[in-house]
Design a protein around this motif. Structure first.
Motif, PDB file in Angstrom:
ATOM      1  N   THR A  35       0.906  -1.324  -0.179  1.00 15.28           N
ATOM      2  CA  THR A  35      -0.035  -0.008  -0.012  1.00 15.28           C
ATOM      3  C   THR A  35       0.948   1.277  -0.116  1.00 15.28           C
ATOM      4  OG1 THR A  35      -0.402   0.854   2.440  1.00 15.28           O
ATOM      5  CG2 THR A  35      -1.352  -1.474   1.829  1.00 15.28           C
ATOM      6  N   PRO A  36      -0.074   2.735   0.143  1.00 20.46           N
ATOM      7  CA  PRO A  36       1.340   3.843  -0.375  1.00 20.46           C
ATOM      8  C   PRO A  36       2.036   3.606   0.993  1.00 20.46           C
ATOM      9  CG  PRO A  36      -1.152   4.064  -0.785  1.00 20.46           C
ATOM     10  CD  PRO A  36      -0.540   2.984  -0.100  1.00 20.46           C
ATOM     11  N   HIS A  37       1.617   3.233   2.511  1.00 18.76           N
ATOM     12  CA  HIS A  37       1.979   3.425   3.955  1.00 18.76           C
ATOM     13  C   HIS A  37       3.006   2.107   4.612  1.00 18.76           C
ATOM     14  CE1 HIS A  37      -0.486   6.610   3.508  1.00 18.76           C
ATOM     15  NE2 HIS A  37      -1.519   6.185   3.226  1.00 18.76           N
ATOM     16  N   PHE A  38       2.939   0.851   3.649  1.00 17.04           N
ATOM     17  CA  PHE A  38       3.725  -0.106   4.391  1.00 17.04           C
ATOM     18  C   PHE A  38       3.138  -1.264   3.161  1.00 17.04           C
ATOM     19  CE2 PHE A  38      -0.188   0.263   6.974  1.00 17.04           C
ATOM     20  CZ  PHE A  38      -1.150  -0.126   6.625  1.00 17.04           C
ATOM     21  N   GLU A  39       4.126  -2.489   3.482  1.00 13.49           N
ATOM     22  CA  GLU A  39       4.186  -3.930   2.689  1.00 13.49           C
ATOM     23  C   GLU A  39       3.355  -4.848   3.412  1.00 13.49           C
ATOM     24  OE1 GLU A  39       8.624  -3.381   1.155  1.00 13.49           O
ATOM     25  OE2 GLU A  39       7.534  -3.471  -0.499  1.00 13.49           O
ATOM     26  N   MET A  40       2.660  -5.922   3.628  1.00 11.26           N
ATOM     27  CA  MET A  40       2.522  -6.790   3.619  1.00 11.26           C
ATOM     28  C   MET A  40       2.738  -7.926   3.028  1.00 11.26           C
ATOM     29  SD  MET A  40      -1.503  -5.777   4.031  1.00 11.26           S
ATOM     30  CE  MET A  40      -1.220  -4.844   2.858  1.00 11.26           C
ATOM     31  N   PHE A  41       3.018  -9.043   3.922  1.00 11.94           N
ATOM     32  CA  PHE A  41       4.095 -10.289   3.935  1.00 11.94           C
ATOM     33  C   PHE A  41       4.191 -11.088   5.359  1.00 11.94           C
ATOM     34  CE2 PHE A  41       8.043 -12.649   2.710  1.00 11.94           C
ATOM     35  CZ  PHE A  41       7.386 -12.801   1.868  1.00 11.94           C
ATOM     36  N   HIS A  42       4.303 -12.143   4.867  1.00 16.17           N
ATOM     37  CA  HIS A  42       3.972 -13.551   6.025  1.00 16.17           C
ATOM     38  C   HIS A  42       5.152 -12.834   6.802  1.00 16.17           C
ATOM     39  CE1 HIS A  42       3.136 -16.504   8.231  1.00 16.17           C
ATOM     40  NE2 HIS A  42       4.185 -16.888   7.773  1.00 16.17           N
ATOM     41  N   PHE A  43       6.440 -12.687   5.963  1.00 12.92           N
ATOM     42  CA  PHE A  43       7.813 -12.988   6.642  1.00 12.92           C
ATOM     43  C   PHE A  43       8.596 -11.504   7.286  1.00 12.92           C
ATOM     44  CE2 PHE A  43       7.599 -17.097   4.243  1.00 12.92           C
ATOM     45  CZ  PHE A  43       8.039 -17.627   5.723  1.00 12.92           C
ATOM     46  N   PRO A  44       9.480 -12.025   7.972  1.00 20.34           N
ATOM     47  CA  PRO A  44      10.294 -10.220   8.462  1.00 20.34           C
ATOM     48  C   PRO A  44      10.835  -9.528   7.409  1.00 20.34           C
ATOM     49  CG  PRO A  44      10.491 -11.729   9.658  1.00 20.34           C
ATOM     50  CD  PRO A  44       9.959 -12.162   9.131  1.00 20.34           C
ATOM     51  N   TYR A  45      11.668  -8.822   7.249  1.00 20.10           N
ATOM     52  CA  TYR A  45      12.269  -8.717   5.890  1.00 20.10           C
ATOM     53  C   TYR A  45      13.817  -9.625   5.848  1.00 20.10           C
ATOM     54  CZ  TYR A  45      11.253  -4.122   5.269  1.00 20.10           C
ATOM     55  OH  TYR A  45       9.780  -3.113   4.636  1.00 20.10           O
ATOM     56  N   LYS A  46      14.177  -9.691   5.120  1.00 16.79           N
ATOM     57  CA  LYS A  46      15.826 -10.462   4.716  1.00 16.79           C
ATOM     58  C   LYS A  46      16.699  -9.948   5.742  1.00 16.79           C
ATOM     59  CE  LYS A  46      18.900 -11.442   1.441  1.00 16.79           C
ATOM     60  NZ  LYS A  46      19.041 -10.918  -0.331  1.00 16.79           N
ATOM     61  N   GLY A  47      17.024 -10.616   6.122  1.00 17.54           N
ATOM     62  CA  GLY A  47      18.240 -10.461   7.593  1.00 17.54           C
ATOM     63  C   GLY A  47      17.985 -11.032   8.400  1.00 17.54           C
ATOM     64  N   GLU A  48      16.360 -10.376   8.767  1.00 13.92           N
ATOM     65  CA  GLU A  48      16.169 -10.922  10.326  1.00 13.92           C
ATOM     66  C   GLU A  48      15.822 -12.415  10.591  1.00 13.92           C
ATOM     67  OE1 GLU A  48      15.630  -8.823  12.745  1.00 13.92           O
ATOM     68  OE2 GLU A  48      16.259  -6.980  11.180  1.00 13.92           O
ATOM     69  N   GLU A  49      16.370 -13.373  11.221  1.00 11.79           N
ATOM     70  CA  GLU A  49      16.298 -14.532  11.892  1.00 11.79           C
ATOM     71  C   GLU A  49      16.233 -14.928  13.008  1.00 11.79           C
ATOM     72  OE1 GLU A  49      20.488 -15.464  11.317  1.00 11.79           O
ATOM     73  OE2 GLU A  49      20.400 -14.423   9.091  1.00 11.79           O
ATOM     74  N   ILE A  50      15.185 -16.197  13.084  1.00 15.61           N
ATOM     75  CA  ILE A  50      14.999 -16.746  14.046  1.00 15.61           C
ATOM     76  C   ILE A  50      15.615 -17.695  14.398  1.00 15.61           C
ATOM     77  CG2 ILE A  50      12.754 -17.527  15.815  1.00 15.61           C
ATOM     78  CD1 ILE A  50      13.050 -14.171  14.902  1.00 15.61           C
ATOM     79  N   ASP A  51      16.260 -17.983  15.528  1.00 16.25           N
ATOM     80  CA  ASP A  51      17.005 -19.597  15.496  1.00 16.25           C
ATOM     81  C   ASP A  51      17.529 -19.816  14.731  1.00 16.25           C
ATOM     82  OD1 ASP A  51      15.355 -19.709  18.319  1.00 16.25           O
ATOM     83  OD2 ASP A  51      13.384 -20.558  17.359  1.00 16.25           O
ATOM     84  N   ASP A  52      18.266 -18.957  14.581  1.00 16.80           N
ATOM     85  CA  ASP A  52      19.670 -19.386  13.328  1.00 16.80           C
ATOM     86  C   ASP A  52      18.789 -19.590  12.081  1.00 16.80           C
ATOM     87  OD1 ASP A  52      21.638 -18.295  14.668  1.00 16.80           O
ATOM     88  OD2 ASP A  52      22.201 -20.419  15.514  1.00 16.80           O
ATOM     89  N   ARG A  53      17.738 -19.235  11.459  1.00 19.83           N
ATOM     90  CA  ARG A  53      17.225 -19.104  10.412  1.00 19.83           C
ATOM     91  C   ARG A  53      16.814 -17.855   9.660  1.00 19.83           C
ATOM     92  NH1 ARG A  53      12.093 -22.059  11.691  1.00 19.83           N
ATOM     93  NH2 ARG A  53      12.478 -20.419  13.381  1.00 19.83           N
TER      94      ARG A  53
END
Length: 124
Positions: A35-53
């Motif tokens: 949208t003009p104000h934000f993006e929507m995606f299931h995952f966080p941005y690239k480079g954000e890792e959870i439990d080394d994944r």
């Protein structure tokens, strides 16, 4: 029951065809939406890792992202808002709350008057 038009941002467990989700009551189905104000995606941005994944291929271009997938790892991190219901007391986060966060972080008072459909609840 959620009132209004339900928009699904597909996650890693959403494998049915779009037609089936529409039969189940979703108005629109996206893998990614902007949208003009934000993006929507299931995952966080690239480079954000959870439990080394590594989770995502979506590059951070400096805008706001509404996402799920990380459950209780964070509510707000950088310019990412985790709109998964498990982070919000198992209730949908309102568009008003989303815009309060964005306005507070970015000093964008103009966003407080925008009226959007309830979309955030569909990141589960």
């Amino acid at each position: 029951q959620l009132n209004g038009q339900k928009i699904l941002i597909r996650g890693n467990h959403d494998h049915w065809k779009e037609a089936k989700y529409k039969r189940l009551g979703f108005f629109e189905v996206y893998n990614f939406h902007s949208t003009p104000h934000f993006e929507m995606f299931h995952f966080p941005y690239k480079g954000e890792e959870i439990d080394d994944r590594k989770l995502s291929s979506l590059e951070d271009k400096g805008g706001w992202l509404l996402h799920g997938h990380v459950h209780c790892s964070w509510k707000v991190k950088k310019k990412m808002i985790n709109v998964g219901v498990d982070q919000w007391g198992y209730f949908p986060v309102s568009e008003e709350e989303i815009f309060k966060i964005i306005a507070a972080e970015g000093k964008r008072r103009d966003l407080l008057s925008i009226n959007l459909p309830r979309i955030a609840a569909l990141f589960v």
